[in-house]
Design an enzyme around this catalytic site. Structure first.
Site, short mmCIF file in Angstrom:
data_model
loop_
_atom_site.label_atom_id
_atom_site.label_comp_id
_atom_site.label_asym_id
_atom_site.label_seq_id
_atom_site.Cartn_x
_atom_site.Cartn_y
_atom_site.Cartn_z
N GLU A 118 0.84 -1.20 0.00
CA GLU A 118 0.00 0.00 0.00
C GLU A 118 0.87 1.25 0.00
O GLU A 118 1.93 1.28 0.64
CB GLU A 118 -0.91 -0.01 1.23
CG GLU A 118 -1.95 1.09 1.27
CD GLU A 118 -2.97 0.86 2.39
OE1 GLU A 118 -3.45 -0.29 2.52
OE2 GLU A 118 -3.25 1.81 3.13
N ASP A 120 0.15 5.38 0.56
CA ASP A 120 -0.95 6.23 1.04
C ASP A 120 -0.67 7.72 0.96
O ASP A 120 0.43 8.18 1.29
CB ASP A 120 -1.23 5.95 2.53
CG ASP A 120 -1.77 4.56 2.78
OD1 ASP A 120 -2.42 4.01 1.90
OD2 ASP A 120 -1.54 4.05 3.90
N GLU A 122 -2.97 10.41 2.98
CA GLU A 122 -4.12 10.48 3.90
C GLU A 122 -4.16 11.85 4.56
O GLU A 122 -3.14 12.37 5.01
CB GLU A 122 -4.00 9.41 4.98
CG GLU A 122 -4.05 7.98 4.44
CD GLU A 122 -3.79 6.95 5.52
OE1 GLU A 122 -4.58 5.99 5.62
OE2 GLU A 122 -2.79 7.08 6.25
#
Length: 299
Positions: A118, A120, A122
């Site tokens: 993953e 990210d 955010e």
């Protein structure tokens, strides 16, 4: 020097101070704008709803997703990619948003549950009068599953992300991952070994959800649904690169004019400025962590 020129000196000095003040709080130009090299993608052609379909709405080429007491919402790219440029222009909600995460990220969690990769971007919700925190993170082969081993770098933005749309992007190729805000590189994560770099195909996702247990000041402030709905707006979607189905001849994209990747001198200068002035957390500098689990920090 004439009296008229002397009388203008205080005004000149004021203008110099104002100019230096503005420049002091804005990154220098990166000199290259990779988002301009990538065309926008129609949402319905490139993505599908993942969850919370009743909490998504498309108006004038902008997608609004929202979280309330009943549900959040998320979307996912139709195609998986093994490299590429992935971005969207996003506008966040002002006011009390503690506990709420708005995200744009790459993942293969559905293809490799319990052992996924993953990457990210955010936005960590906040309380009245405090700015959002932008968190970047990289998980490799399950380091985001079970006992989590994050590679977080966190930033305070040099603008108000609730007043207008700004472009956030991830450039991922087999050599590096570069996170960009309005085409300014804020973080470069190079491949130092196969064990610390995601190489399996991933999809592009976006979502809004309740992460009250950790999102705002380590969970001190929770989502308060008297302020619902919590919304996020996305537009100018970009997702282009080598898909999982592309031939081996597909050449990975670069965040710079250099076909081989990397950043230019001006891009490095802009990135160093952001990391000097706006970075508030770097996992490699957190000496409470066990860095045998993040060996790239010692190289």
């Amino acid at each position: 020097m004439t009296n008229s020129l002397i009388s203008l000196l205080p005004i000149f000095h004021l203008l110099v101070l104002l100019g230096s003040s503005v420049n002091a709080y804005w990154p220098p130009s990166p000199g290259y704008w990779p988002s301009s090299k990538v065309g926008s993608l129609n949402f319905y052609k490139g993505f599908r709803n993942l969850w919370g379909p009743q909490h998504q709405r498309m108006d004038q080429n902008a997608l609004t997703i929202w979280l309330d007491r009943t549900s959040g919402s998320g979307f996912k790219s139709v195609k998986p990619f093994r490299s590429g440029y992935f971005g969207a222009s996003i506008k966040l909600q002002p006011g009390y948003t503690a506990g709420v995460i708005t995200s744009l990220y790459l993942s293969n969690n559905e293809a490799h549950p319990g052992f996924h990769d993953e990457v990210d971007i955010e936005f960590l919700g906040t309380t009245f009068g405090k700015p959002y925190t932008l968190q970047t993170n990289v998980y490799i082969r399950g380091s985001g599953d079970g006992k989590i081993i994050g590679r977080e770098m966190k930033f305070r933005l040099w603008f108000d992300p609730t007043s207008d749309f700004h472009h956030y992007a991830i450039l991922w190729n087999p050599r590096e991952i570069i996170f960009l805000v309005d085409d300014i590189p804020i973080r470069r994560y190079p491949k130092k070994s196969a064990a610390t770099f995601p190489l399996r195909p991933m999809w592009l996702y976006g979502s809004i959800w309740d992460a009250s247990s950790w999102a705002t000041e380590n969970g001190k402030y929770k989502a308060d649904y008297k302020y619902q709905p919590f919304t996020a707006k996305y537009t100018n979607f970009k997702a282009i690169g080598c898909t999982a189905y592309s031939s081996a001849r597909c050449h990975p994209l670069s965040a710079s004019p250099y076909r081989s990747g990397g950043l230019t001198r001006k891009q490095y200068q802009a990135m160093r400025w952001v990391q000097t002035h706006n970075m508030v957390y770097n996992y490699c500098k957190d000496y409470k962590r066990d860095h045998s689990l993040t060996p790239e920090c010692g190289r």
